[in-house]
Design an enzyme around this catalytic site. Structure first.
Site, PDB file in Angstrom:
ATOM      1  N   GLU A 215     -93.220  65.677 -68.939  1.00  0.00           N
ATOM      2  CA  GLU A 215     -93.385  65.889 -67.495  1.00  0.00           C
ATOM      3  C   GLU A 215     -94.405  66.997 -67.220  1.00  0.00           C
ATOM      4  OE1 GLU A 215     -90.528  65.629 -69.138  1.00  0.00           O
ATOM      5  OE2 GLU A 215     -88.924  64.795 -67.887  1.00  0.00           O
ATOM      6  N   ARG A 270     -83.260  77.661 -70.963  1.00  0.00           N
ATOM      7  CA  ARG A 270     -82.446  77.887 -69.761  1.00  0.00           C
ATOM      8  C   ARG A 270     -82.061  79.348 -69.567  1.00  0.00           C
ATOM      9  NH1 ARG A 270     -80.274  74.633 -73.443  1.00  0.00           N
ATOM     10  NH2 ARG A 270     -78.382  75.230 -74.567  1.00  0.00           N
ATOM     11  N   GLU A 355     -75.898  72.248 -69.887  1.00  0.00           N
ATOM     12  CA  GLU A 355     -76.726  72.008 -71.071  1.00  0.00           C
ATOM     13  C   GLU A 355     -76.205  72.857 -72.242  1.00  0.00           C
ATOM     14  OE1 GLU A 355     -81.147  70.776 -70.829  1.00  0.00           O
ATOM     15  OE2 GLU A 355     -81.263  72.847 -71.521  1.00  0.00           O
ATOM     16  N   HIS A 386     -68.816  71.696 -44.176  1.00  0.00           N
ATOM     17  CA  HIS A 386     -68.961  70.505 -43.331  1.00  0.00           C
ATOM     18  C   HIS A 386     -69.398  69.295 -44.145  1.00  0.00           C
ATOM     19  CE1 HIS A 386     -68.469  72.933 -39.696  1.00  0.00           C
ATOM     20  NE2 HIS A 386     -69.076  73.871 -40.411  1.00  0.00           N
ATOM     21  N   LYS A 514     -85.429  61.204 -74.094  1.00  0.00           N
ATOM     22  CA  LYS A 514     -86.872  61.484 -74.206  1.00  0.00           C
ATOM     23  C   LYS A 514     -87.530  60.489 -75.159  1.00  0.00           C
ATOM     24  CE  LYS A 514     -86.673  66.540 -73.709  1.00  0.00           C
ATOM     25  NZ  LYS A 514     -86.899  67.805 -74.412  1.00  0.00           N
TER      26      LYS A 514
END
Ligand code: F6P
Length: 545
Positions: A215, A270, A355, A386, A514
Site C-alpha cells: 500500500e 504499532r 495485532e 446515541h 498479503k
C-alpha cells in the site's frame, strides 16, 4: 533471559479465581458498594494528573488479590525486567522490544547486544528537531523556494495510525502546517487528497519500517509521479523524505540518503509513533510538544516498571481485562473517550491491542486452550451514547467499558464541558445501577398512562445494571498526558500478553492475506486465473469482465 513460559491456567491463582468467580458472578455492583461504602477509595489509583477509578468493576478485595497472585505466579515482575532490559522478548522475530528506549532521557542507557542504543536514539531525535524547526519556520523551502504548507504522511498500520491519532488528538496545539494522512491503497482516497494540494508547497513523508509494504509503496509511487508530472524529477529530493529501517529499499525508491530518518528493528510498527515515525506529529505540533509526549510516556513507563502491582495502573487494568475475558467470558471491551480530539484512539488501540494479543499459540509453541486477545472498539462520548450504548445498557452481552475524560477542556467553555462531563459521570453510574422494577413502576405511574399501557411498557424499561466500567479521569489533554495515556495502554498490552503466555510483538497473522493479494494481483494483471474455490473464482471473473 527471555519471557517465562507458564500456562496461566495451570497456576494456583487461576484455579482460585475460577472458584472465586462462582462466588462473585451474580453479585450486583450496587450491593458491593452498599457492603463497602469506601469502595471508591480502595479501588482507585491517583498518579500524577491521572485518577483511575476501577471501583465500578465486578470485583472485591479477594478478586484483586487473586488477580495479582496470578500476575506474580506467571512471573510478570521478571518479564518486566527482561522487557525494559532489552532482552530478546520478541522471540519469533528474534528482537528486543524497546519502544520504551525511545522515550528514555538521553543520559540513561539501555543495551541491545551489548551496545547502548540511547545515543543513536538521541541523534535521530536531534535530526527530527532540526528538520521540523526548519520546515515550521519556513527556513527549509521547496524546489521553487516557497515554504511548505502541507505535509502528506504516506504509511499504513503503525506507520499511519499512531501519527494520525496523535496529530488529531493534539489538534489544539498544532501550527500552520496542514497534515494529511494517506494509508489505504484505495486510489480514490489518494487522488482525492492530491487534488487539493499544491506540489510546490507539499512535503511527502513516506513512512514504512520495512519499506516493502504494498500500500505504502504504491501510494508513494503515485505521489511521486504526480509530483514529477507537475514539477520535475530533480525536485523530488526537496519534497520527499522517508522514515524506515530499510535504507537500501528507500534509496532504491529514489529518496536521498540525507532525507532518511532511520528506525530500528527493536521498534515494533504499532509501537513506533515515538520514533521518527512520529515525524508528522513533530511537524504538526513542533518538536517541543513531541518531546513532552515522550516525557509523559516515559513517566508512565517508570510508574509501570517500579510500582507494586497493587498500585500499578497498567497491571490493574490488564488484570481486570483478563478477569472479564477469561472468567466472565466477555468477548469485547469498549473504549469511550469523552473528547472529540481522541476520536481516533479506539482505532489506534485496535491495532495495538488486537495485532499484539490476537494469538492462539503459546510461548511453548502449543495451541492455547483459553481465550486470549479481546475485541476492542469504541467511539467518543457523547456521540456513542446515541449510537451503540443501547446494546451496552440492555443487550445480552457483557461489555466492560473504559471511560476516558478530562477535568478541564481546552477552550474552557464551561457550559459545554459541564454537559459533556455530566454525561461522562451519568453513564458509568447508569450502567452500574440500572433501573429496578420498582423504579420503573414508579416512573410509569408518574406518567399519565393507562394501566394497560403501563403493563405493556414495564419489561422494556428495566435495566439490570451491573455493567462494569473503569474511569480514567485526567486533568487536561496535553502532549504529556496523552503520552502517558498511550503508554498506559502499551504496558497493559504487555501485561496481558505475559499472562496469556503468548508473543505480543509479532504479527504473522497478517502475512497470509498479503501473500494471496500479491498472487491475485498477478492473476488480475495477466487475466490468467489459477485454481480458486468457486466463490473466489466467480468474484474474480465478475471483476475482470
Ligand atoms: O499489518 C502488518 C504491519 O506489519 C503492521 O504491523 C505495520 O504497522 C504495518 O504492517 C506497516 O508496516 P511498514 O511500516 O513496514 O510499512
Amino acid at each position: 533471559m527471555t519471557l517465562p513460559t507458564i500456562n496461566p491456567t495451570s497456576t494456583k491463582a487461576w484455579k482460585a479465581l475460577q472458584d472465586h468467580y462462582e462466588h462473585i458472578k451474580d453479585k450486583h455492583l450496587k450491593d458491593l458498594f452498599a457492603q463497602s461504602p469506601d469502595r471508591a477509595d480502595s479501588f482507585s489509583i491517583e498518579w500524577n494528573d491521572f485518577y483511575i477509578d476501577y471501583s465500578k468493576n465486578r470485583i472485591d478485595q479477594t478478586t484483586k488479590k487473586l488477580l495479582i497472585d496470578l500476575a506474580k505466579e506467571v512471573q510478570l515482575d521478571k518479564a518486566i525486567q527482561s522487557y525494559f532490559g532489552g532482552e530478546i522478548i520478541n522471540e519469533t522475530e528474534d528482537r528486543a522490544v524497546l519502544h520504551t528506549a525511545l522515550r528514555l532521557p538521553s543520559n540513561q542507557s539501555v543495551k541491545v547486544a551489548g551496545k547502548n542504543i540511547v545515543p543513536e536514539v538521541t541523534a535521530v531525535k536531534d535530526k527530527i528537531k532540526t528538520f521540523c524547526d526548519k520546515v515550521i519556520s519556513g527556513e527549509l523551502k521547496g524546489h521553487t523556494n516557497k515554504p511548505f504548507t502541507d505535509i502528506v504522511n504516506i504509511g499504513i498500520g503503525g506507520s499511519d495510525l499512531g501519527p494520525a491519532m496523535i496529530t488529531e488528538s493534539l489538534e489544539y496545539y498544532k501550527n500552520h502546517l496542514k497534515v494529511h494522512f494517506i494509508s489505504n491503497v484505495d486510489g480514490d482516497h489518494m487522488h482525492q487528497n492530491l487534488k487539493g494540494l499544491n506540489p510546490e508547497t507539499t512535503l511527502f513523508v513516506v513512512v514504512s519500517k520495512t519499506f516493502s509494504t504494498q500500500e505504502t509503496l504504491s501510494n508513494a509511487t503515485t505521489a511521486r509521479t504526480w509530483f514529477i508530472n507537475q514539477v520535475s524529477s530533480e525536485a523530488v529530493s526537496k519534497h520527499f523524505v522517508a522514515v524506515s529501517s530499510n535504507i537500501p529499499n528507500v534509496t532504491k525508491f529514489g529518496i536521498d540518503s540525507s532525507n532518511i530518518f532511520p528506525l530500528w528493528d527493536w521498534v515494533g510498527g504499532r509501537f513506533s509513533l515515538w520514533s521518527a515515525v512520529g515525524l508528522s506529529i513533530s511537524l504538526s505540533v513542533g518538536y517541543k510538544n513531541f518531546e513532552a509526549l515522550l516525557e509523559g510516556a516515559h513517566e508512565m513507563d517508570e510508574h509501570f516498571r517500579t510500582t507494586s502491582f497493587e498500585e500499578n495502573i497498567p497491571v490493574i487494568l490488564g488484570m481486570l481485562s483478563i478477569w472479564y475475558n477469561n472468567f466472565f467470558e466477555a468477548e469485547s471491551e469498549a473504549i469511550i473517550p469523552y473528547s472529540q480530539y481522541l476520536h481516533r484512539l479506539p482505532a489506534y488501540l485496535q491495532q495495538g491491542i488486537m495485532e499484539s494479543n490476537g494469538k492462539s499459540v503459546d510461548r511453548n509453541g502449543k495451541p492455547v486452550d483459553y481465550q486470549t486477545g479481546t475485541i476492542i472498539w469504541g467511539e467518543p462520548g457523547t456521540n456513542s451514547q446515541h449510537a451503540f450504548f443501547q446494546l451496552i445498557h440492555q443487550g445480552t452481552k457483557l461489555i466492560p467499558a473504559e471511560f476516558i475524560g478530562f477535568k478541564h477542556s481546552l477552550f474552557e467553555d464551561k457550559d459545554h464541558q459541564d454537559k459533556l462531563m455530566a454525561n461522562f459521570f451519568a453513564q458509568t453510574e447508569a450502567l452500574m445501577n440500572g433501573k429496578t422494577e420498582d423504579e420503573v413502576l414508579e416512573e410509569l405511574k408518574s406518567k399519565n398512562l393507562s394501566e394497560d399501557k403501563q403493563k405493556q411498557l414495564f419489561p422494556f424499561k428495566i435495566f439490570t445494571g451491573n455493567k462494569p466500567t473503569t474511569t480514567v479521569l485526567i486533568n487536561k489533554l496535553t502532549p504529556k498526558s496523552l503520552g502517558a495515556l498511550v503508554s498506559m495502554y502499551e504496558q497493559r498490552i504487555f501485561v496481558q500478553g505475559v499472562v496469556w503466555n503468548i508473543f505480543s510483538y509479532d504479527q504473522w497473522g497478517v502475512e497470509l492475506g498479503k501473500q494471496l493479494a500479491t498472487r491475485i494481483l498477478d492473476e488480475i494483471n495477466t487475466s490468467q486465473l489459477s485454481a480458486h474455490d468457486s466463490s473466489t473464482k466467480t468474484l474474480l471473473k465478475k471483476y475482470l469482465n
